[in-house]
Design a protein around this motif. Structure first.
Motif, mmCIF file in Angstrom:
data_model
loop_
_atom_site.group_PDB
_atom_site.id
_atom_site.type_symbol
_atom_site.label_atom_id
_atom_site.label_comp_id
_atom_site.label_asym_id
_atom_site.label_seq_id
_atom_site.Cartn_x
_atom_site.Cartn_y
_atom_site.Cartn_z
ATOM 1 N N VAL A 151 -53.026 21.699 -59.087
ATOM 2 C CA VAL A 151 -52.050 20.654 -59.437
ATOM 3 C C VAL A 151 -52.024 19.571 -58.365
ATOM 4 C CG1 VAL A 151 -49.601 20.172 -59.804
ATOM 5 C CG2 VAL A 151 -50.626 22.209 -60.808
ATOM 6 N N HIS A 169 -53.109 15.289 -58.280
ATOM 7 C CA HIS A 169 -52.094 14.252 -58.079
ATOM 8 C C HIS A 169 -52.026 13.729 -56.653
ATOM 9 C CE1 HIS A 169 -50.291 14.804 -62.072
ATOM 10 N NE2 HIS A 169 -50.564 16.083 -61.920
ATOM 11 N N ALA A 178 -47.118 23.351 -66.946
ATOM 12 C CA ALA A 178 -46.868 22.580 -65.732
ATOM 13 C C ALA A 178 -47.981 21.570 -65.499
ATOM 14 C CB ALA A 178 -46.739 23.514 -64.528
ATOM 15 N N SER A 187 -46.820 17.619 -65.882
ATOM 16 C CA SER A 187 -46.826 16.867 -64.634
ATOM 17 C C SER A 187 -47.653 15.588 -64.747
ATOM 18 C CB SER A 187 -47.375 17.731 -63.493
ATOM 19 O OG SER A 187 -48.730 18.108 -63.745
ATOM 20 N N ARG A 228 -44.155 11.903 -68.429
ATOM 21 C CA ARG A 228 -42.915 11.848 -67.666
ATOM 22 C C ARG A 228 -41.870 10.971 -68.330
ATOM 23 N NH1 ARG A 228 -45.861 10.616 -61.962
ATOM 24 N NH2 ARG A 228 -47.233 12.436 -61.981
ATOM 25 N N ARG A 281 -35.141 13.703 -61.168
ATOM 26 C CA ARG A 281 -36.532 13.580 -61.614
ATOM 27 C C ARG A 281 -36.704 12.349 -62.497
ATOM 28 N NH1 ARG A 281 -39.574 14.866 -66.183
ATOM 29 N NH2 ARG A 281 -41.773 15.306 -65.743
ATOM 30 N N ALA A 318 -42.110 15.128 -59.596
ATOM 31 C CA ALA A 318 -43.124 15.053 -60.648
ATOM 32 C C ALA A 318 -43.877 16.356 -60.830
ATOM 33 C CB ALA A 318 -44.122 13.929 -60.334
ATOM 34 N N LEU A 319 -43.979 17.180 -59.775
ATOM 35 C CA LEU A 319 -44.831 18.373 -59.823
ATOM 36 C C LEU A 319 -44.040 19.672 -59.902
ATOM 37 C CD1 LEU A 319 -47.430 17.288 -57.115
ATOM 38 C CD2 LEU A 319 -47.425 16.800 -59.562
ATOM 39 N N PRO A 343 -41.437 20.348 -63.399
ATOM 40 C CA PRO A 343 -42.010 20.952 -64.617
ATOM 41 C C PRO A 343 -42.406 22.414 -64.434
ATOM 42 C CG PRO A 343 -42.969 18.787 -64.210
ATOM 43 C CD PRO A 343 -42.186 19.143 -62.990
#
Length: 501
Positions: A215, A219, A265, A269, A274, A416, A428-429, A432
């Motif tokens: 993840v 990002h 997730a 993400s 979003r 968020r 953002a990570l 979720p």
């Protein structure tokens, strides 16, 4: 739909037609469809359960039509609607349950009261947090604004690959990760208790870091200078981490709730999910999959795989052990009536890391206690958060715990939403991931999941750094979706430390 509250600003408004359609489906059509296929036996417990269905269905409909992407609320109300709304409705209507332990009508009534009390406390806590959303949070706001540190992310990637090389052979090699869960459980049962615990810890030490490494690598912000190096490392590590996650986080050997958390997730993400509108479509798809596909997702659980047999939702709820949450709460209520409340059991989850050799009186896992009370020969059972908190101190502890998680969850969703356009933040990570892992947390038991939960939360904290200055406006007077003036946007921009986002 948009509504202007002042010149130059437009505030999004919930679509009433969409809300009515979702409420009609969740509160009326699905419950009627379930009851219509059954020979319903009405009673006091079933009447309260109908209230639970209306409460959870209406709350889920509100989340699915909200003008903000409320991931935490979605996870909570999805679990509550399916596992504690529809499933118990079918069980109470037919007096048929997936497990063998059956309680009397009075215990069933108290159980429905425990469930609804927790839901009311959660709703009250969420409403209170919504009213106080303009206030500054001294902990959650700076924590969720933390941003990924490229150097730390690369270190985590290296650690995840090193753990895979070291621990996978000790778990039985690559082939062991593609055996059914039945075979894995049988192997664990034959091992010594200490060896079984070590094996479980090693499995989580593989799964969670590999998940977060993937993840974070997707990002991580790019450097202004030297970005070619980071891009090269990213393309080198990305296929390796994808391969590791396919091995250690696949749905064949891993619990479906965890494999689903990993997948969802990763999806939620993504920057394109979003926003509120995209989230609503994604959440609706997840809800449909949970209702229609989840009952048949245990295909890989057993060695002997029979052809998939499609049955009604009502039959699934009353015969499939995956929906035993309400029955486990019934068992816990009966346990508390027999043995009394045990407030000291609340110390077990936060002190899970203390060995029993150093703490002889350490509380037992609630799922194991309930299995013993019911006389089951197998002890790998759930203990929903409702019954764990009820076994501590009755209704007061249920109200306190669910009121707290309702308030904190609403606050996290609000922050968020305000940070949704900032890449590489914890908002953002982590949100979720926690939002969907919430289904595991709510299903319980706490002693069984608090270790993985600690890893799930601590690892992203370690690979991020402070934003460096205030990132949110001190007042919520201006709508979250309204464009800020240029001077205010410049004042609120995050320092990137040389990173280009």
């Amino acid at each position: 739909m948009l509504r202007g509250n002042r010149p130059g600003a437009m505030t999004p408004v919930r679509g009433i037609a969409a809300l009515c359609c979702w409420a009609l489906l969740l509160v009326v059509l699905l419950p009627v469809l379930i009851l219509q296929s059954l020979d319903a036996r009405f009673g006091a417990a079933l009447a309260v359960q109908c209230v639970v269905v209306v409460h959870t269905g209406a709350a889920l409909a509100r989340v699915l039509t909200d003008v903000r992407a409320r991931v935490i609320a979605f996870g909570f109300w999805l679990f509550s609607y399916v596992w504690l709304g529809l499933a118990p409705l079918a069980m109470l209507a037919t007096d048929a349950y997936p497990r063998g332990f059956v309680v009397d009508a009075n215990t069933a009534f108290v159980t429905t009261a425990v469930v609804e009390t927790g839901l009311l406390a959660y709703s009250a806590g969420s409403a209170l947090a919504s009213w106080r959303s303009a206030r500054t949070s001294t902990f959650l706001e700076p924590a969720l604004a933390r941003r990924l540190s490229p150097g730390r992310v690369l270190l985590l990637c290296g650690l995840a690959l090193l753990l895979a090389v070291v621990l996978i052979p000790g778990q039985g090699g690559l082939s062991a990760f593609f055996l059914s869960r039945q075979a894995a459980n049988e192997a664990a049962a034959q091992a010594a208790p200490a060896g079984s615990a070590d094996r479980a810890m090693a499995a989580w030490a593989l799964s969670v870091p590999a998940f977060w490494a993937l993840v974070a690598l997707l990002h991580v912000p790019r450097f202004t200078k030297g970005d070619r190096t980071l891009r090269g490392l990213r393309w080198l590590l990305l296929p390796l981490l994808i391969a590791v996650n396919v091995v250690v986080n696949n749905p064949i050997s891993q619990p479906r709730f965890w494999a689903g958390t990993v997948l969802l997730a990763l999806v939620f993400s993504a920057s394109w999910l979003r926003g509120p509108r995209a989230f609503r479509f994604g959440a609706a798809a997840v809800a449909a999959v949970v209702l229609v596909v989840f009952p048949y997702s245990d295909y890989f659980r057993y060695d002997k795989r029979e052809p998939v047999r499609v049955v009604s939702l009502a039959e699934q709820f009353t015969s499939n052990g995956d929906y035993d949450a309400f029955q486990q709460i019934q068992t816990g209520v009966d346990y508390a009536r027999t043995h009394g409340f045990t407030p000291t059991a609340a110390l077990g989850p936060p002190l899970f890391f203390v060995p029993r050799a150093a703490w002889p009186g350490k509380p037992d896992d609630a799922g194991i206690l309930l299995a013993r009370h019911a006389g089951y020969t197998f002890t790998n059972l759930s203990a929903p958060l409702w019954v764990e908190t009820y076994m501590w101190a009755g209704f007061p502890s249920v109200i306190a715990v669910f009121g707290l998680i309702g308030a904190v969850g609403r606050r996290i969703d609000h922050l968020r939403h305000r940070l949704r356009r900032r890449r590489g933040t914890l908002a953002a990570l982590l949100v979720p991931a926690f939002g969907f892992y919430q289904l595991v947390l709510l299903r319980g038991s706490l002693m069984a999941i608090v270790g993985p939960l600690a890893l799930l939360v601590c690892i992203p904290l370690l690979i991020t750094r402070k934003a460096g200055r205030r990132v949110l406006p001190p007042s919520a007077a201006q709508p979250a979706n309204a464009p800020a003036p240029r001077a205010q946007r410049d004042a609120l921009s995050l320092p990137t430390g040389g990173a280009r986002t």
